[in-house]
Write a protein that holds these residues in place. Structure first.
Motif, mmCIF file in Angstrom:
data_model
loop_
_atom_site.group_PDB
_atom_site.id
_atom_site.type_symbol
_atom_site.label_atom_id
_atom_site.label_comp_id
_atom_site.label_asym_id
_atom_site.label_seq_id
_atom_site.Cartn_x
_atom_site.Cartn_y
_atom_site.Cartn_z
ATOM 1 N N THR A 127 0.759 -1.182 0.074
ATOM 2 C CA THR A 127 -0.258 0.336 -0.313
ATOM 3 C C THR A 127 0.930 1.110 0.239
ATOM 4 O OG1 THR A 127 0.194 0.747 2.360
ATOM 5 C CG2 THR A 127 -1.324 -1.213 1.809
ATOM 6 N N GLU A 128 0.214 2.645 -0.451
ATOM 7 C CA GLU A 128 0.623 3.605 0.133
ATOM 8 C C GLU A 128 1.621 3.308 2.036
ATOM 9 O OE1 GLU A 128 -2.459 3.200 -0.919
ATOM 10 O OE2 GLU A 128 -3.531 4.840 0.127
ATOM 11 N N ASN A 129 1.507 3.059 2.045
ATOM 12 C CA ASN A 129 1.298 3.447 3.502
ATOM 13 C C ASN A 129 2.815 3.041 4.368
ATOM 14 O OD1 ASN A 129 -0.377 4.783 3.909
ATOM 15 N ND2 ASN A 129 -2.249 3.326 4.496
ATOM 16 N N ARG A 226 -1.139 8.761 -5.179
ATOM 17 C CA ARG A 226 -1.960 7.311 -3.844
ATOM 18 C C ARG A 226 0.087 6.696 -4.190
ATOM 19 N NH1 ARG A 226 -1.214 2.231 -2.780
ATOM 20 N NH2 ARG A 226 -1.343 1.146 -5.592
ATOM 21 N N PHE A 298 -12.555 2.623 -8.562
ATOM 22 C CA PHE A 298 -12.002 1.524 -7.308
ATOM 23 C C PHE A 298 -12.692 1.665 -6.280
ATOM 24 C CE2 PHE A 298 -7.565 4.088 -9.116
ATOM 25 C CZ PHE A 298 -7.753 3.151 -9.419
ATOM 26 N N THR B 293 -10.503 9.532 -0.505
ATOM 27 C CA THR B 293 -10.553 8.120 0.838
ATOM 28 C C THR B 293 -9.426 8.417 1.341
ATOM 29 O OG1 THR B 293 -10.896 6.097 1.184
ATOM 30 C CG2 THR B 293 -9.734 5.881 -0.889
ATOM 31 N N GLN B 295 -8.267 5.786 2.614
ATOM 32 C CA GLN B 295 -8.163 4.313 3.152
ATOM 33 C C GLN B 295 -6.868 3.584 1.923
ATOM 34 O OE1 GLN B 295 -12.076 3.325 2.213
ATOM 35 N NE2 GLN B 295 -11.445 1.564 3.883
ATOM 36 N N ALA B 296 -5.903 2.789 2.538
ATOM 37 C CA ALA B 296 -4.894 2.353 1.752
ATOM 38 C C ALA B 296 -5.397 1.724 0.776
ATOM 39 C CB ALA B 296 -3.616 1.489 2.277
ATOM 40 N N ASN B 297 -4.557 1.904 -0.299
ATOM 41 C CA ASN B 297 -4.874 1.388 -2.054
ATOM 42 C C ASN B 297 -6.156 1.857 -1.805
ATOM 43 O OD1 ASN B 297 -2.630 -0.246 -2.473
ATOM 44 N ND2 ASN B 297 -3.255 -2.152 -1.426
ATOM 45 N N PHE B 298 -6.051 3.061 -1.788
ATOM 46 C CA PHE B 298 -8.275 3.617 -1.852
ATOM 47 C C PHE B 298 -9.397 2.471 -0.992
ATOM 48 C CE2 PHE B 298 -5.767 4.164 -6.127
ATOM 49 C CZ PHE B 298 -5.625 5.640 -5.692
ATOM 50 N N ARG B 300 -9.561 -1.050 -1.601
ATOM 51 C CA ARG B 300 -9.855 -1.483 -2.601
ATOM 52 C C ARG B 300 -9.987 -2.892 -2.139
ATOM 53 N NH1 ARG B 300 -6.620 0.309 -7.661
ATOM 54 N NH2 ARG B 300 -4.346 0.113 -6.537
#
Lengths: 301, 301
Positions: A127-129, A226, A298, B293, B295-298, B300
């Motif tokens: 993920t982007e985190n 992202r 998404f 959003t 949230q991670a990875n949008f 999804r």
């Protein structure tokens, strides 16, 4: 099937390391986990979240008695992390990693641990985190993990590593490391480079303010932000360690971009339309192969 | 507040037109809606889904008695669509649109309807889907709609159009059309061009198969495939109708990409790290401003 390993040591407790620890705890509860991170605050947080069963005070201590060690640090830090582990390693331990480039990392690990079994791997998930709060147990569900063993590697050892990844939800593919680096250059490294670039371009414009860029980002730009929010250290190392393949893919991209640029300049609508029509099919295939959601935007709105 | 219009005619019943119709039905039930699409199958499907209250058999018929007409066709088709409406238009009707480029569209509409009030607009909202099944009532909730009236436009008319957009959930900004075209070139048009390019590059590689591109797309590539699945006709028209601003932004992007390319070639990790660190902040701002959003990875996966 019995568990492929008795004790897995995870070095580096960020997004990937933390997710592996949590996934083992969730899906392979018979496997013991230990971990270490050179950042003290990360170790503390890892212990609080229970990313691994035991957080050790050194890499050497973490790997003691482990039959699998997974290095989850940026590509450029792999050699040093491996050397930190060396004094504590069992002779029969398998050393693996999660690095996004494989030729350079395999070389660094082989040099650092010439007398150990090194089987590099790369789970294509994330993920982007980043950091010890970013990991979660289901990160690898349905994602691919690419294992890049040396050609003469013991097949039984590769099978054990494959079993671990399958045990935590991944699908496994065995690949030549040089081919891995070319595949990932196009499916991961080039997209990140381009996303980092365009976000920088938008930020640095004089005639369009940053506030305008943010307000109207739903027109498409927000999709790029992202991955351009991903960990800078890791991505610096990815580009430096997979330089040749990234530059080659970038060259292809630039040629294609120049072609579309020329079509726009000349007002050649047919070329644009043909190109845009052909790219639709790939999205459908990705959704059908379970690698993305079918929901519009998404599913985020 | 009373409803800003009595009857809204929507020409073009795809993603945007359909969403406007559904949104009016949902949030402004006092406003009557009619619609027309030159594609017969689209008209039939629009009637089935109830995108508007009445689906007419011609543009002329659809606009009869409407005090607002919104053209929801690709930028290159605006002039012709406006001319199709002309015979049926009331003298006091306001004509607007949803086109992604504004200078060229405003010119085309003014030429087609020299004796009518034309107030161009662009809701910065959408998905990768198109056609009469793609629309939904909440598409504009929290998104921005940019209105680009002529400088001498009647403020009361602009206020009525603003009220309609606010009534269906959008936030409204008034902007000069040339500035709009530069802002959107960077927040929407350039991202689409780059996404279309890289998806084409990946598809055309010889040494990496399409199946590999699809399997390992979760490494970042899949993010680009979403907007590269957008409607080809519309995007062809966007690039042709906003050519100057797109080519200018593309030039900036290419310069920045060349700089990062050079840093990779030279092994200049510091430049890469600095760049990647600064791009993180924009993502945070977009999430804080409610344009994506958290949230991670949008969210999804």
């Amino acid at each position: 099937m019995s568990t492929p390993f008795h004790k897995v040591a995870i070095i580096g407790l960020g997004l990937l390391g933390g997710s592996i620890g949590l996934a083992i705890g969730e899906y392979l509860p018979g496997v013991a986990t230990t971990g270490y991170d050179r950042n003290r605050a990360t170790r503390r947080r890892a212990a609080e979240r229970g990313l691994v069963q035991t957080v050790a005070d050194s890499a050497e201590e973490a790997v003691a008695g482990a039959d699998l060690v997974i290095l989850c640090v940026p590509p450029g830090a792999m050699g040093e992390a491996a050397m930190d582990c060396a004094p504590g390693l069992s002779a029969e331990a398998i050393i693996s990693d999660v690095g996004s480039s494989k030729v350079a990392v395999a070389k660094a690990l082989a040099e650092a641990l010439p007398n150990h079994t090194v089987i590099p791997a790369h789970p294509v998930a994330g993920t982007e985190n980043s950091g010890p709060d970013a990991g979660f147990a289901s990160l690898f569900q349905g994602r691919w993990c690419i294992i890049t063993p040396a050609q003469d590697e013991d097949a039984a050892k590769v099978a054990r590593l494959s079993a671990l990844w399958e045990g935590i939800g991944a699908r496994v593919e065995i690949m030549d490391p040089a081919h891995h680096d070319r595949v990932l250059a196009v499916t991961s490294h080039l997209p990140h480079l381009i996303a980092y670039t365009i976000v920088g371009t938008a930020r640095d414009l004089e005639e369009v303010t940053e506030s305008e860029v943010i307000k109207y980002s739903a027109g498409g730009f927000r999709d790029f932000t992202r991955i351009a929010a991903s960990d800078p250290t890791m991505w610096r190392d990815v580009f430096l360690s997979n330089r040749t393949a990234v530059l080659e893919m970038l060259q292809r991209f630039t040629e294609d971009l120049t072609e579309l640029q020329k079509a726009i300049r000349k007002g050649d609508g047919e070329t644009l339309f043909d190109h845009f029509t052909r790219t639709r099919a790939i999205r459908r295939s990705i959704v059908e192969m379970g690698q993305d959601t079918a929901q519009a935007n998404f599913g985020r709105d």
